[in-house]
Motif scaffolding. Structure first.
Motif, PDB file in Angstrom:
ATOM      1  N   GLN A  94      16.266  -2.009   0.655  1.00 32.87           N
ATOM      2  CA  GLN A  94      15.043  -1.385   1.179  1.00 32.87           C
ATOM      3  C   GLN A  94      14.958   0.080   0.790  1.00 32.87           C
ATOM      4  O   GLN A  94      13.973   0.529   0.219  1.00 32.87           O
ATOM      5  CB  GLN A  94      14.995  -1.513   2.707  1.00 32.87           C
ATOM      6  CG  GLN A  94      14.828  -2.931   3.183  1.00 32.87           C
ATOM      7  CD  GLN A  94      14.853  -3.034   4.694  1.00 32.87           C
ATOM      8  OE1 GLN A  94      14.901  -2.026   5.396  1.00 32.87           O
ATOM      9  NE2 GLN A  94      14.811  -4.255   5.187  1.00 32.87           N
ATOM     10  N   SER A  95      16.045   0.821   1.084  1.00 31.38           N
ATOM     11  CA  SER A  95      15.972   2.259   0.791  1.00 31.38           C
ATOM     12  C   SER A  95      15.883   2.492  -0.710  1.00 31.38           C
ATOM     13  O   SER A  95      15.145   3.361  -1.165  1.00 31.38           O
ATOM     14  CB  SER A  95      17.161   2.998   1.397  1.00 31.38           C
ATOM     15  OG  SER A  95      18.361   2.428   0.964  1.00 31.38           O
ATOM     16  N   GLU A  98      12.260   1.659  -1.771  1.00 28.76           N
ATOM     17  CA  GLU A  98      11.306   2.632  -1.214  1.00 28.76           C
ATOM     18  C   GLU A  98      11.407   3.967  -1.947  1.00 28.76           C
ATOM     19  O   GLU A  98      10.412   4.522  -2.417  1.00 28.76           O
ATOM     20  CB  GLU A  98      11.582   2.857   0.283  1.00 28.76           C
ATOM     21  CG  GLU A  98      11.077   1.736   1.166  1.00 28.76           C
ATOM     22  CD  GLU A  98      11.706   1.762   2.556  1.00 28.76           C
ATOM     23  OE1 GLU A  98      11.463   0.820   3.330  1.00 28.76           O
ATOM     24  OE2 GLU A  98      12.456   2.720   2.856  1.00 28.76           O
TER      25      GLU A  98
END
Lengths: 295, 317
Positions: A94-95, A98
């Motif tokens: 996710q990070s 993103e």
């Protein structure tokens, strides 16, 4: 006045004539692009939808199950602190995604603005602005990033700005070169003559012409940003713990190399590699589609 | 030619001055003073004041910059806070280690990329070409730090063939040349494998274009054998883009070396920089940044000049 606006609108309409469906077809025709897109979609689903299906905490330490090889309970095993590696991999994704997408987008915006301003104003301002780009580019970006990371101990948002701080340079060079060639085209002169304001010319006449080229650079920039963040985390920097991160997982795993903990070393590496391959494939596909158009 | 070179060197000077300004600004916008880190637990306001005065940190910024720049021009890169040694000394100590892995990997990678790319282009779209393209792509996308770890696992831990880090073995009393060479293999291989992939891709597409040219047909008609056609006639022209790449890839390789040195615990510039950043050793950070700037600018310059030497069509103005 009405007449002029009408003519302008018409010219703009002709500019973007129906190139889009054609472009998309060319983009899709290539098999490698499809592989890249499927891989990227898989990564996105894995990171964002995965945790909704596989409901296990990424930061909970199972102290009774440290260094455990893959089993029914932990499909990818656990690390030295008993973290569930599969769950960590998802949250780490996710990070990475993103930050990668945001940093690439931000650098694209900065690069477009900077490059356009430099190219349109020209003269000594242009020389000075491009000199500044040359100067920052002369220092390998990882050295700057490393330094900024230690200095600012970034969170997710600061990380995006830190990564964009070096990534926009290449974009601005590209944009400036494009602007210099477009600047003297007849339709830009015509728009000028018809009384279009500078910003209108920038957005409606120039931007569509180099957006493709910039998009390719920005796409490849996503891969660069993900790699840079993983690299920083690998060096023990990057986002602060306990947020799991692919690079950080890899650097933890390195401490246990000699115990043959293969389940700690392969998953984060493969995740980073997949992100790089998928995005590079898409970027190449975009470039091929655009270059065919220009030929 | 000489005039062109002189002009290019003169043009590089503002860029280099810019690099010094940037590295100076970079360091002074940053929160956290070196005084606090140096004093650690012994931090008091009085001691901090004395130390800042000693290090010249209480002077205005522009004055600090000109003092530092003046020293730089006299070859004095400053004095490391942490190691208590001149920066130039530390950099020169670390430089040969970085240089040897970077230069060795560049040379090997270039030779191999030229060969692989040419063969791929000659047998284009064959099974071999397709497999090589896929493998290239994987290595091109491979993070250097993961590759380094994998090489250690395979060649040092599993096979016990090569050492996993350092410059020489610490257990042996008099490590010889062979031992040193063995420690070089894995770091050089990591950098080599990463850079060869990108270069082979360039070489392949450039050779593909060359093979379609008229002079290649002429060479074949004269009865030159295929080896000669590819590696003498076509190679000369298709190698040109790679020469530009040669100079431009220097910064990227130095950046790659940072990770490789960290993984293999190889005491080069990357490791020195990394330690200096962690301990806020400003003089080292600035010294290395300026040094990297010089290397990059020189790299570009060398690429341009080399390009002119190998391609007589280029006119110097």
């Amino acid at each position: 006045m009405i007449n002029q606006t009408l003519i302008l609108e018409e010219m703009e309409a002709q500019q973007v004539v129906n190139e889009r469906p054609d472009f998309m077809r060319r983009f899709w025709k290539s098999g490698t692009t499809k592989i890249g897109t499927v891989l990227l979609l898989f990564l996105i689903l894995f990171s964002f939808v995965g945790p909704l299906i596989y409901r296990h905490s990424a930061i909970e330490a199972h102290l009774l199950y440290t260094d455990a090889p893959p089993s029914a309970r932990f499909p990818l095993g656990t690390d030295s602190l008993g973290h569930n590696i599969l769950a960590q991999l998802m949250v780490g994704g996710q990070s990475s995604l993103e930050v990668g997408f945001a940093a690439a987008f931000l650098s694209m915006v900065i690069g477009i603005l900077y490059g356009m301003i430099s190219g349109i104003i020209g003269g000594w301002v242009d020389t000075l602005m491009m000199r500044i780009v040359d100067i920052i580019l002369a220092i390998p970006s990882i050295f700057i990033l490393l330094f900024l990371n230690v200095a600012f101990q970034p969170n997710l948002i600061i990380m995006i700005f830190v990564l964009a701080s070096t990534a926009w340079l290449g974009v601005s060079r590209l944009v400036r070169a494009e602007v210099l060639t477009i600047k003297n085209h007849v339709y830009v002169e015509a728009a000028h003559a018809l009384g279009a304001r500078t910003w209108r010319i920038m957005i409606r006449y120039m931007l569509p012409n180099f957006l493709g080229t910039v998009l390719v650079a920005a796409t490849l920039g996503i891969a660069d940003a993900i790699l840079a963040m993983a690299g920083l985390s690998f060096l023990g920097l990057g986002l602060p713990p306990p947020t799991p991160n692919w690079g950080g997982m890899l650097s933890d795993a390195m401490n246990y190399m000699f115990q043959n903990s293969w389940w700690m070393i392969y998953p984060p590496g493969i995740a980073i590699l997949t992100s790089q391959v998928s995005i590079n494939l898409i970027g190449d596909g975009l470039r091929n589609a655009i270059e065919t158009r220009e030929r | 030619m000489l005039k062109y070179m002189v002009r290019r060197v003169l043009e590089a000077i503002p860029t280099l001055l810019g690099v010094t300004v940037i590295s100076f600004i970079m360091i002074h916008i940053v929160p956290g003073s070196p005084v606090r880190i140096l004093l650690g637990n012994h931090y008091t306001l009085e001691r901090a004041a004395v130390l800042s005065k000693e290090l010249g940190l209480n002077k205005p910024l522009w004055m600090q910059y000109f003092i530092w720049l003046g020293n730089l021009l006299r070859g004095n890169f400053g004095f490391s806070y942490v190691y208590n040694k001149p920066v130039a000394h530390l950099v020169l100590q670390a430089l040969p280690h970085t240089l040897i892995i970077v230069v060795a990997s560049i040379l090997v990678a270039h030779l191999f990329a030229v060969f692989l790319g040419s063969v791929q282009a000659y047998y284009q779209d064959s099974m071999f070409d397709q497999v090589a393209t896929v493998i290239n792509y994987l290595f091109y996308s491979m993070p250097s730090f993961w590759l380094g770890v994998l090489l250690i696992i395979v060649f040092s831990i599993d096979l016990h063939w090569l050492p996993s880090g350092g410059i020489v073995s610490s257990q042996i009393a008099n490590p010889g040349f062979g031992d040193w060479l063995r420690h070089l293999i894995l770091p050089v291989c990591s950098l080599f494998m990463i850079s060869v992939a990108g270069w082979a891709r360039y070489m392949r597409s450039s050779m593909r274009e060359s093979l379609l040219q008229d002079y290649v047909r002429t060479a074949r008609m004269k009865g030159a054998n295929e080896f000669r056609v590819v590696f003498v006639h076509a190679l000369r022209n298709s190698i040109l883009p790679l020469i530009t790449l040669f100079g431009l890839s220097l910064p990227a390789l130095l950046a790659g070396a940072l990770f490789i040195e960290e993984i293999f615990n190889y005491p080069g510039m990357g490791l020195l920089y990394w330690n200096a950043v962690n301990s806020r050793d400003y003089p080292i950070i600035m010294g290395i940044t300026v040094f990297l700037g010089i290397v990059t600018v020189l790299g570009n310059l060398v690429a341009d000049i080399l390009y002119g030497i190998v391609d007589p069509r280029i006119q110097y103005r």
